[in-house]
Design a protein around this motif. Structure first.
Motif, PDB file in Angstrom:
ATOM      1  N   ARG A  40       0.830  -1.203   0.000  1.00  0.00           N
ATOM      2  CA  ARG A  40       0.000   0.000   0.000  1.00  0.00           C
ATOM      3  C   ARG A  40       0.867   1.257   0.000  1.00  0.00           C
ATOM      4  O   ARG A  40       0.493   2.268  -0.603  1.00  0.00           O
ATOM      5  CB  ARG A  40      -0.944  -0.004   1.204  1.00  0.00           C
ATOM      6  N   LEU A  41       2.021   1.182   0.660  1.00  0.00           N
ATOM      7  CA  LEU A  41       2.946   2.309   0.630  1.00  0.00           C
ATOM      8  C   LEU A  41       3.427   2.563  -0.800  1.00  0.00           C
ATOM      9  O   LEU A  41       3.529   3.718  -1.237  1.00  0.00           O
ATOM     10  CB  LEU A  41       4.144   2.033   1.543  1.00  0.00           C
ATOM     11  N   ALA A  42       3.674   1.496  -1.531  1.00  0.00           N
ATOM     12  CA  ALA A  42       4.105   1.650  -2.927  1.00  0.00           C
ATOM     13  C   ALA A  42       3.028   2.364  -3.735  1.00  0.00           C
ATOM     14  O   ALA A  42       3.338   3.220  -4.583  1.00  0.00           O
ATOM     15  CB  ALA A  42       4.401   0.279  -3.530  1.00  0.00           C
ATOM     16  N   VAL A  43       1.775   2.049  -3.479  1.00  0.00           N
ATOM     17  CA  VAL A  43       0.689   2.717  -4.183  1.00  0.00           C
ATOM     18  C   VAL A  43       0.644   4.188  -3.809  1.00  0.00           C
ATOM     19  O   VAL A  43       0.504   5.075  -4.672  1.00  0.00           O
ATOM     20  CB  VAL A  43      -0.657   2.025  -3.883  1.00  0.00           C
ATOM     21  N   ARG A  44       0.804   4.484  -2.517  1.00  0.00           N
ATOM     22  CA  ARG A  44       0.779   5.886  -2.085  1.00  0.00           C
ATOM     23  C   ARG A  44       1.962   6.666  -2.652  1.00  0.00           C
ATOM     24  O   ARG A  44       1.886   7.879  -2.873  1.00  0.00           O
ATOM     25  CB  ARG A  44       0.782   5.965  -0.554  1.00  0.00           C
ATOM     26  N   GLN A  45       3.054   5.966  -2.883  1.00  0.00           N
ATOM     27  CA  GLN A  45       4.235   6.618  -3.456  1.00  0.00           C
ATOM     28  C   GLN A  45       4.105   6.847  -4.956  1.00  0.00           C
ATOM     29  O   GLN A  45       5.000   7.402  -5.574  1.00  0.00           O
ATOM     30  CB  GLN A  45       5.482   5.774  -3.162  1.00  0.00           C
ATOM     31  N   GLY A  46       3.001   6.414  -5.515  1.00  0.00           N
ATOM     32  CA  GLY A  46       2.738   6.732  -6.912  1.00  0.00           C
ATOM     33  C   GLY A  46       2.720   5.561  -7.864  1.00  0.00           C
ATOM     34  O   GLY A  46       2.507   5.756  -9.068  1.00  0.00           O
ATOM     35  N   SER A  47       2.916   4.365  -7.383  1.00  0.00           N
ATOM     36  CA  SER A  47       2.893   3.223  -8.284  1.00  0.00           C
ATOM     37  C   SER A  47       1.469   2.965  -8.777  1.00  0.00           C
ATOM     38  O   SER A  47       0.551   2.813  -7.988  1.00  0.00           O
ATOM     39  CB  SER A  47       3.418   1.958  -7.584  1.00  0.00           C
ATOM     40  N   GLU A  48       1.318   2.946 -10.091  1.00  0.00           N
ATOM     41  CA  GLU A  48       0.035   2.620 -10.700  1.00  0.00           C
ATOM     42  C   GLU A  48       0.164   1.369 -11.560  1.00  0.00           C
ATOM     43  O   GLU A  48      -0.632   1.131 -12.461  1.00  0.00           O
ATOM     44  CB  GLU A  48      -0.468   3.794 -11.540  1.00  0.00           C
ATOM     45  N   ASP A  49       1.148   0.572 -11.236  1.00  0.00           N
ATOM     46  CA  ASP A  49       1.404  -0.649 -11.991  1.00  0.00           C
ATOM     47  C   ASP A  49       0.373  -1.712 -11.628  1.00  0.00           C
ATOM     48  O   ASP A  49       0.051  -1.916 -10.453  1.00  0.00           O
ATOM     49  CB  ASP A  49       2.827  -1.139 -11.681  1.00  0.00           C
ATOM     50  N   ALA A  50      -0.143  -2.410 -12.653  1.00  0.00           N
ATOM     51  CA  ALA A  50      -1.159  -3.426 -12.406  1.00  0.00           C
ATOM     52  C   ALA A  50      -0.653  -4.504 -11.472  1.00  0.00           C
ATOM     53  O   ALA A  50      -1.401  -5.032 -10.639  1.00  0.00           O
ATOM     54  CB  ALA A  50      -1.606  -4.045 -13.735  1.00  0.00           C
ATOM     55  N   ARG A  51       0.642  -4.829 -11.553  1.00  0.00           N
ATOM     56  CA  ARG A  51       1.191  -5.881 -10.708  1.00  0.00           C
ATOM     57  C   ARG A  51       1.222  -5.468  -9.238  1.00  0.00           C
ATOM     58  O   ARG A  51       1.091  -6.288  -8.338  1.00  0.00           O
ATOM     59  CB  ARG A  51       2.580  -6.256 -11.198  1.00  0.00           C
ATOM     60  N   THR A  52       1.408  -4.159  -9.009  1.00  0.00           N
ATOM     61  CA  THR A  52       1.379  -3.675  -7.625  1.00  0.00           C
ATOM     62  C   THR A  52      -0.036  -3.777  -7.066  1.00  0.00           C
ATOM     63  O   THR A  52      -0.244  -4.228  -5.932  1.00  0.00           O
ATOM     64  CB  THR A  52       1.875  -2.230  -7.543  1.00  0.00           C
ATOM     65  N   TYR A  53      -1.012  -3.351  -7.875  1.00  0.00           N
ATOM     66  CA  TYR A  53      -2.398  -3.487  -7.435  1.00  0.00           C
ATOM     67  C   TYR A  53      -2.739  -4.959  -7.160  1.00  0.00           C
ATOM     68  O   TYR A  53      -3.433  -5.282  -6.192  1.00  0.00           O
ATOM     69  CB  TYR A  53      -3.350  -2.956  -8.512  1.00  0.00           C
ATOM     70  N   ALA A  54      -2.247  -5.851  -8.004  1.00  0.00           N
ATOM     71  CA  ALA A  54      -2.511  -7.272  -7.812  1.00  0.00           C
ATOM     72  C   ALA A  54      -1.890  -7.788  -6.521  1.00  0.00           C
ATOM     73  O   ALA A  54      -2.457  -8.651  -5.845  1.00  0.00           O
ATOM     74  CB  ALA A  54      -2.007  -8.075  -9.009  1.00  0.00           C
ATOM     75  N   ARG A  55      -0.700  -7.263  -6.187  1.00  0.00           N
ATOM     76  CA  ARG A  55      -0.068  -7.654  -4.915  1.00  0.00           C
ATOM     77  C   ARG A  55      -0.916  -7.220  -3.727  1.00  0.00           C
ATOM     78  O   ARG A  55      -1.118  -7.975  -2.767  1.00  0.00           O
ATOM     79  CB  ARG A  55       1.334  -7.026  -4.817  1.00  0.00           C
ATOM     80  N   VAL A  56      -1.402  -5.971  -3.789  1.00  0.00           N
ATOM     81  CA  VAL A  56      -2.258  -5.479  -2.702  1.00  0.00           C
ATOM     82  C   VAL A  56      -3.500  -6.375  -2.593  1.00  0.00           C
ATOM     83  O   VAL A  56      -3.883  -6.807  -1.496  1.00  0.00           O
ATOM     84  CB  VAL A  56      -2.673  -4.021  -2.945  1.00  0.00           C
ATOM     85  N   ALA A  57      -4.128  -6.662  -3.730  1.00  0.00           N
ATOM     86  CA  ALA A  57      -5.343  -7.470  -3.742  1.00  0.00           C
ATOM     87  C   ALA A  57      -5.083  -8.861  -3.186  1.00  0.00           C
ATOM     88  O   ALA A  57      -5.867  -9.385  -2.375  1.00  0.00           O
ATOM     89  CB  ALA A  57      -5.884  -7.560  -5.165  1.00  0.00           C
ATOM     90  N   HIS A  58      -3.974  -9.467  -3.611  1.00  0.00           N
ATOM     91  CA  HIS A  58      -3.661 -10.819  -3.159  1.00  0.00           C
ATOM     92  C   HIS A  58      -3.435 -10.850  -1.642  1.00  0.00           C
ATOM     93  O   HIS A  58      -3.866 -11.792  -0.961  1.00  0.00           O
ATOM     94  CB  HIS A  58      -2.408 -11.314  -3.887  1.00  0.00           C
ATOM     95  N   ALA A  59      -2.783  -9.819  -1.137  1.00  0.00           N
ATOM     96  CA  ALA A  59      -2.568  -9.748   0.315  1.00  0.00           C
ATOM     97  C   ALA A  59      -3.912  -9.639   1.043  1.00  0.00           C
ATOM     98  O   ALA A  59      -4.138 -10.295   2.064  1.00  0.00           O
ATOM     99  CB  ALA A  59      -1.670  -8.569   0.658  1.00  0.00           C
ATOM    100  N   TYR A  60      -4.806  -8.828   0.504  1.00  0.00           N
ATOM    101  CA  TYR A  60      -6.127  -8.709   1.118  1.00  0.00           C
ATOM    102  C   TYR A  60      -6.887 -10.042   1.075  1.00  0.00           C
ATOM    103  O   TYR A  60      -7.554 -10.421   2.040  1.00  0.00           O
ATOM    104  CB  TYR A  60      -6.934  -7.617   0.413  1.00  0.00           C
ATOM    105  N   VAL A  61      -6.798 -10.752  -0.042  1.00  0.00           N
ATOM    106  CA  VAL A  61      -7.462 -12.053  -0.130  1.00  0.00           C
ATOM    107  C   VAL A  61      -6.913 -12.999   0.932  1.00  0.00           C
ATOM    108  O   VAL A  61      -7.664 -13.707   1.610  1.00  0.00           O
ATOM    109  CB  VAL A  61      -7.281 -12.670  -1.533  1.00  0.00           C
TER     110      VAL A  61
END
Length: 337
Positions: A40-61
């Motif tokens: 989530r920190l990576a997202v706040r730092q500006g990452s809009e990469d689909a793989r980063t979003y997928a990592r966040v989602a997978h962690a939530y799952v």
């Protein structure tokens, strides 16, 4: 789903890349909360990469936080539609996990989310648990497709109760026409002393169908459903009405002896033995017993019917609505019951 399918992707460069790298390390060590925080920190730092979003989602799952996982997989799939398969695998895996531990709500939520990403996916092993979950919470319309999927995949003899559950689902959404088929199939597989529950529901649905078919002018179909009600003998509160309806249909088409027998059963099965319905049945009995007098009067007025015409009814027809009390100049509604 194994974490490696997500974590083996290339790591973005820059500060957000360092966060992703640290998140991957934390995930590998099983520190899910730390991994999620880094992603989530990576997202706040500006990452809009689909793989980063997928990592966040997978962690939530992995943490069983379905709503947040759905949102981040949505962001990932918007950028890379191929990630929809990963999302489906994640949510189906979670659904099976929840099913094993008995969390029906978690299972249903995970499957529904998987279906949002890939409508029509096959979850045959979860079909029956899902059907029963939705039935238990009163969502019979959502339960039915899963019952249908279950029945298409099993031998009903192995789980006959599923036939009854499917019938109840149809019954509860107002489709008695389908329900009676499954009720009857289930009933045929039971010994006589185990039929009380299905008999009540089968009889109730059959009576409803009989009233509908009679209103549509399909008397033969109405009689068939009434015979089912009277054969199973439940619900007992409907038997008197069932015999009265049967007597009406048979009497109006000239089958006087059979009609008389049906009307004579009304006071026998009526709970009180002295209800307005019993009074109506007794009137019909008198009309049939003295029907030849009515027939002679009719023939005197109108002549004998031609051969092949409709048979003379066993009792006078009901008066038109405007001649009943409650019609023009009447005092109140009157019905057969």
């Amino acid at each position: 789903m194994a974490s490696g399918a997500v974590l083996s992707s290339c790591t973005p460069l820059g500060e957000e890349g360092n966060s992703v790298f640290r998140g991957d390390q934390a995930f590998a060590y099983g520190d899910l909360e730390e991994a999620l925080a880094e992603y989530r920190l990576a997202v706040r730092q500006g990452s809009e990469d689909a793989r980063t979003y997928a990592r966040v989602a997978h962690a939530y799952v992995t943490l069983k936080r379905i709503d947040e996982a759905r949102e981040y997989y949505r962001l990932a799939v918007e950028q890379n539609p191929d990630l929809a398969d990963q999302a489906v695998a994640d949510f189906v895996h979670l659904a099976r996990t929840e099913a094993r531990v008995g969390d029906e709500f978690g299972m249903a939520s995970a499957v529904q989310t998987a279906l949002d990403f890939r409508p029509g996916i096959s979850v045959e092993d979860l079909a029956l648990p899902l059907a029963r979950h939705y039935s238990n919470v009163g969502e019979y319309g959502r339960a039915l497709p899963f019952y249908q999927k279950t029945l298409s995949a099993i031998d009903p003899d192995s789980l006959p109760r599923v036939l009854f559950e499917t019938a109840v689902a149809y019954d509860e959404v107002g489709d008695c026409q389908s329900a009676v088929i499954y009720y009857q199939d289930y009933r045929d597989r039971l010994s006589r002393w185990r039929r009380s529950e299905v008999d009540w529901r089968l009889g109730n649905c059959s009576f409803q169908l009989a009233r509908i078919r009679r209103a549509e002018g399909e008397d033969e179909e109405a009689l068939r459903h009434l015979e089912t009600l009277l054969r199973v003998g439940e619900p007992r509160s409907l038997l008197a009405m069932g015999y009265f309806e049967k007597g009406e249909i048979l009497g109006l088409r000239g089958e006087c002896e059979a009609s008389l027998e049906a009307f004579m059963q009304v006071p026998v099965v009526d709970p009180s033995g002295a209800s307005p319905l019993v009074t109506r049945a007794e009137e019909r009995i008198d009309q049939i017993r003295f029907g030849r007098r009515y027939q002679r009067v009719t023939e005197g007025l109108f002549g004998r019917p031609d051969p092949g015409t409709e048979p003379v009814a066993c009792f006078p027809p009901e008066p038109e609505p405007d001649t009943l009390p409650g019609g023009p100049g009447g005092g109140g509604p009157v019905g057969p019951y």
